[in-house]
Design a protein around this motif. Sequence first.
Motif, PDB file in Angstrom:
ATOM      1  N   UNK A   1     -36.747 -23.379 -69.065  1.00  0.00           N
ATOM      2  CA  UNK A   1     -37.222 -23.017 -70.405  1.00  0.00           C
ATOM      3  C   UNK A   1     -37.739 -21.583 -70.447  1.00  0.00           C
ATOM      4  N   UNK A   2     -37.158 -20.779 -71.347  1.00  0.00           N
ATOM      5  CA  UNK A   2     -37.577 -19.392 -71.497  1.00  0.00           C
ATOM      6  C   UNK A   2     -36.929 -18.448 -70.512  1.00  0.00           C
ATOM      7  N   UNK A   3     -36.166 -18.994 -69.562  1.00  0.00           N
ATOM      8  CA  UNK A   3     -35.523 -18.160 -68.539  1.00  0.00           C
ATOM      9  C   UNK A   3     -34.006 -18.315 -68.631  1.00  0.00           C
TER      10      UNK A   3
ATOM     11  N   UNK B   1     -28.747 -16.005 -42.303  1.00  0.00           N
ATOM     12  CA  UNK B   1     -29.857 -15.754 -43.220  1.00  0.00           C
ATOM     13  C   UNK B   1     -29.365 -15.707 -44.663  1.00  0.00           C
ATOM     14  N   UNK B   2     -30.231 -16.140 -45.578  1.00  0.00           N
ATOM     15  CA  UNK B   2     -29.927 -16.110 -47.003  1.00  0.00           C
ATOM     16  C   UNK B   2     -30.962 -15.266 -47.739  1.00  0.00           C
ATOM     17  N   UNK B   3     -30.504 -14.570 -48.749  1.00  0.00           N
ATOM     18  CA  UNK B   3     -31.392 -13.810 -49.632  1.00  0.00           C
ATOM     19  C   UNK B   3     -31.711 -14.677 -50.840  1.00  0.00           C
ATOM     20  N   UNK B   4     -32.995 -14.919 -51.054  1.00  0.00           N
ATOM     21  CA  UNK B   4     -33.429 -15.776 -52.162  1.00  0.00           C
ATOM     22  C   UNK B   4     -33.790 -14.923 -53.373  1.00  0.00           C
ATOM     23  N   UNK B   5     -33.091 -15.174 -54.474  1.00  0.00           N
ATOM     24  CA  UNK B   5     -33.376 -14.539 -55.766  1.00  0.00           C
ATOM     25  C   UNK B   5     -34.063 -15.582 -56.636  1.00  0.00           C
ATOM     26  N   UNK B   6     -35.207 -15.247 -57.202  1.00  0.00           N
ATOM     27  CA  UNK B   6     -35.900 -16.187 -58.092  1.00  0.00           C
ATOM     28  C   UNK B   6     -36.122 -15.543 -59.447  1.00  0.00           C
ATOM     29  N   UNK B   7     -35.928 -16.332 -60.508  1.00  0.00           N
ATOM     30  CA  UNK B   7     -36.098 -15.841 -61.870  1.00  0.00           C
ATOM     31  C   UNK B   7     -37.038 -16.769 -62.632  1.00  0.00           C
ATOM     32  N   UNK B   8     -38.027 -16.186 -63.332  1.00  0.00           N
ATOM     33  CA  UNK B   8     -38.969 -16.980 -64.104  1.00  0.00           C
ATOM     34  C   UNK B   8     -39.682 -16.138 -65.134  1.00  0.00           C
ATOM     35  N   UNK B   9     -40.355 -16.814 -66.076  1.00  0.00           N
ATOM     36  CA  UNK B   9     -41.001 -16.088 -67.176  1.00  0.00           C
ATOM     37  C   UNK B   9     -42.455 -16.468 -67.394  1.00  0.00           C
TER      38      UNK B   9
END
Length: 274
Positions: A12-14, A212-220
């Motif tokens: 929600x919102x993202x 290895x993994x690169x973690x992308x996080x998105x939030x509002x």
Amino acid sequence: MDKHYIIATDLDGTLLDHSTYKFHKAVPALEYCQQQDVPIIFNTSKTYAETEHLCRVLDNNHPFIIENGSAMYIPKDYFAKELDSDIERFDAGAYWLYKFGLNRNEILSRLTRFAKTQSFQYQGFSTMTTRELCRCTGLSLPKAAEAKERQFSEPLLWLDNSENQASFAKHLKLLGLNVIKGGRFVHVLGQSDKAKPLEYLKRLYELNSGSEHTLIALGDSANDKAMLETADIAVVIESPAHQDPVIDIHPHLIRSRFQGPIGWNETVLDILQR
């Protein structure tokens, strides 16, 4: 792409528009992620019913995290190897359920005992009718019914002032409860947040891939703060409804130019195609 990415996103919102709950303006980035085998992990305050439904709509067959990090669902046979940990795992049909929080009945029991000695003003989901929740959220009746199917948390419509909200959170911490402010509601849950299951999941990906993994996080929202802080790349999505979550120090922090799914789409494509 040479790197291995994981995308964890609030809903929600993202990824979903704050008012309409639509995601169509993020479709180009969603399709690109699917083409590039980049898993998109929904990390949301929503319930299992709401989140699993969206997974089916978007043909997303990846793990997902619900109720602000209280539980994680991983499709069976998704990973061949399992971490050695004390996280409880349960058989949930097509999924393994990893439990990070408390059951809702225990949360409600503690809230009931607490309410007898305090006078904070709020209304919980457990006391709302489905129609009342519709009025608060703009959800349809079926969607509001799904939102009420809580397993591990109790959202509250806060009717008191912000100073009392801080005091409320301090009191509940003494009862072993965590209070997290979301976009519309204050959420009461066990001692978990959106970061804990996500960190566990990243370790699972790396164990099973050997890389290895690169973690992308998105939030509002404020309830995304822990998730954003644990990510390798943190993306704060501009919100039309509230202030952005405060991220004090982060080595790779991005703020979107646009709100909701438009900002989500542009930022994800920019990172992955750079």
